[in-house]
Each structure stands twice: as structure tokens, then as C-alpha cells.
Design a protein around this motif. Structure first.
Motif, PDB file in Angstrom:
ATOM      1  N   TYR A   1     -10.155 -25.061  16.180  1.00  0.00           N
ATOM      2  CA  TYR A   1      -9.357 -26.271  16.342  1.00  0.00           C
ATOM      3  C   TYR A   1      -8.081 -26.219  15.490  1.00  0.00           C
ATOM      4  N   ILE A   2      -7.398 -25.101  15.545  1.00  0.00           N
ATOM      5  CA  ILE A   2      -6.194 -24.887  14.744  1.00  0.00           C
ATOM      6  C   ILE A   2      -4.959 -25.301  15.547  1.00  0.00           C
TER       7      ILE A   2
ATOM      8  N   LEU B   1      -7.803 -23.804   8.159  1.00  0.00           N
ATOM      9  CA  LEU B   1      -8.909 -24.088   7.254  1.00  0.00           C
ATOM     10  C   LEU B   1     -10.204 -24.315   8.030  1.00  0.00           C
ATOM     11  N   THR B   2     -10.150 -25.139   9.081  1.00  0.00           N
ATOM     12  CA  THR B   2     -11.345 -25.598   9.786  1.00  0.00           C
ATOM     13  C   THR B   2     -12.128 -24.457  10.420  1.00  0.00           C
TER      14      THR B   2
ATOM     15  N   ALA C   1      -6.538 -23.983  19.089  1.00  0.00           N
ATOM     16  CA  ALA C   1      -7.329 -22.818  19.492  1.00  0.00           C
ATOM     17  C   ALA C   1      -8.085 -22.255  18.307  1.00  0.00           C
ATOM     18  N   GLU C   2      -8.983 -21.336  18.626  1.00  0.00           N
ATOM     19  CA  GLU C   2      -9.702 -20.644  17.561  1.00  0.00           C
ATOM     20  C   GLU C   2      -8.902 -19.421  17.128  1.00  0.00           C
ATOM     21  N   LEU C   3      -9.124 -19.015  15.911  1.00  0.00           N
ATOM     22  CA  LEU C   3      -8.551 -17.781  15.372  1.00  0.00           C
ATOM     23  C   LEU C   3      -9.709 -16.872  15.006  1.00  0.00           C
ATOM     24  N   ILE C   4      -9.572 -15.613  15.339  1.00  0.00           N
ATOM     25  CA  ILE C   4     -10.609 -14.638  15.043  1.00  0.00           C
ATOM     26  C   ILE C   4      -9.996 -13.581  14.131  1.00  0.00           C
TER      27      ILE C   4
ATOM     28  N   VAL D   1      -5.809 -14.657  18.415  1.00  0.00           N
ATOM     29  CA  VAL D   1      -5.976 -16.046  18.839  1.00  0.00           C
ATOM     30  C   VAL D   1      -7.039 -16.034  19.922  1.00  0.00           C
ATOM     31  N   GLY D   2      -8.057 -16.879  19.749  1.00  0.00           N
ATOM     32  CA  GLY D   2      -9.157 -16.938  20.698  1.00  0.00           C
ATOM     33  C   GLY D   2      -8.962 -18.033  21.728  1.00  0.00           C
TER      34      GLY D   2
END
Length: 183
Positions: free
Chosen positions: A106-107, A75-76, A160-163, A145-146
Motif C-alpha cells: 500500500y505504498i 514503511l507499511t 502498490a507493493e514493493l518487493i 514494484v509489485g
């Protein structure tokens, strides 16, 4: 791994008191493990349990219950932290699939997860009622996954971030109904 999943899908089928007792015991272990399990058995799987249709439950829950697959909740976003409805990630229906574009950050479990519950805006005119949830597999085209987020502690749990760049998600992977994502 199956604390939140019904027995018919390979889970434990226990109630809240049983889950609390197990979480208390898991809490005595390394906090990174506790966070991975908590993220998986909590927000990583509960959406599918509560809002998934029979096909989605049959497809995803057995692997999540066994630990063969790990779940995560996305979500974030950089602009939607404390205001979770301020999403910039969009999903546009094109035929029998949605095209999702955006970045999550921030997942929890991002680097370990196979199955993600991803929220995206499908109708910007409806505010929170224009947010839809999707079941996204890590191997879907356009999903990456970033960077791993730097943290002061809790290094045993990666965030981590998701793109999502033109990420193609089948229409049957809408969780619940369009517009129910924020629920």
C-alpha cells in the motif's frame, strides 16, 4: 514538486503557512493529483531534507524539486500496518552495501516514484531503535514494484507493493544513521 525542499536544492523554500496555502489550492484539483503531490512533497522528500547528508541532498533533492524524480515512502508491510515497528523487512551490511529483503504494501506513488525512503530492520534486538531508513532508487538490483492495490476509490493515485529481494543498496544511502529510521 519542491514545496518541502530548500531553495539551494531547487525547491521553493517556503514556510509552513505558504505550504498550507498551496496545499489548499492543490486540494481543489483532482484528489489523485493531490495525493501524488502530497506523498511526494511530504513523506516522500522530507526525510532526505531533514536527515540527509550533503551528498545525499545534492544527489537527490534537485531532481525531486523539479519533478524529474518522484518520491515515495515505504514503511507499511502486511504485518506492520497500525503497528509500524513490527517490520519484517531486513537490511544486512555486507562490505560497502546493504542487502535488503522484504515486502512493503500500500505504498503511495509506488508506480510513479523513482526514489523511495525504505525502512528496514538492521538490529532486531533493539525494537524501534533497530530500524534504519535507506534511500532506494527504483533501478537498484533486486527492487521491484509489485501488484497495484485494488481500491474502492482514489483511482488517480496508485498504491502498490514493493518487493525487495536481495536488493543491493550502497551504504552511503543510509538516511541519517543506522537505527534512526523510525525517527
Amino acid at each position: 514538486f519542491g514545496l518541502s525542499i530548500p531553495e539551494e536544492y531547487g525547491g521553493l523554500g517556503i514556510g509552513m503557512v505558504g505550504k498550507c496555502a498551496l496545499y489548499e489550492e492543490i486540494g481543489a484539483t483532482h484528489n489523485g493529483y493531490t495525493t501524488l503531490i502530497g506523498g511526494h512533497t511530504g513523506i516522500g522528500t522530507v526525510g532526505i531534507v531533514e536527515l540527509g547528508n550533503d551528498e545525499q541532498k545534492s544527489k537527490y533533492l534537485p531532481a525531486l524539486a523539479s519533478g524529474e524524480s518522484i518520491g515515495a515512502f515505504a514503511l507499511t508491510e502486511p504485518s506492520a500496518g497500525s503497528n509500524a515497528t513490527n517490520l519484517k523487512t531486513t537490511a544486512v551490511l555486507e562490505g560497502d552495501h546493504y542487502i535488503i529483503n522484504g515486502t512493503k504494501h500500500y505504498i503511495t506513488n509506488a508506480t510513479e516514484a523513482d526514489i523511495f525512503t525504505v525502512m528496514a530492520v538492521t538490529d532486531s534486538s533493539k525494537g524501534a531503535k533497530g530500524i534504519t531508513s535507506f534511500i532506494v532508487e527504483k533501478d537498484f538490483p533486486g527492487f521491484h514494484v509489485g501488484a497495484v492495490e485494488p481500491k474502492m476509490g482514489l483511482h488517480g493515485s496508485q498504491s502498490a507493493e514493493l518487493i525487495l529481494e536481495d536488493c543491493k543498496v550502497p551504504a552511503e544511502n543510509v538516511l541519517g544513521e543506522e537505527g534512526q529510521g523510525y525517527v
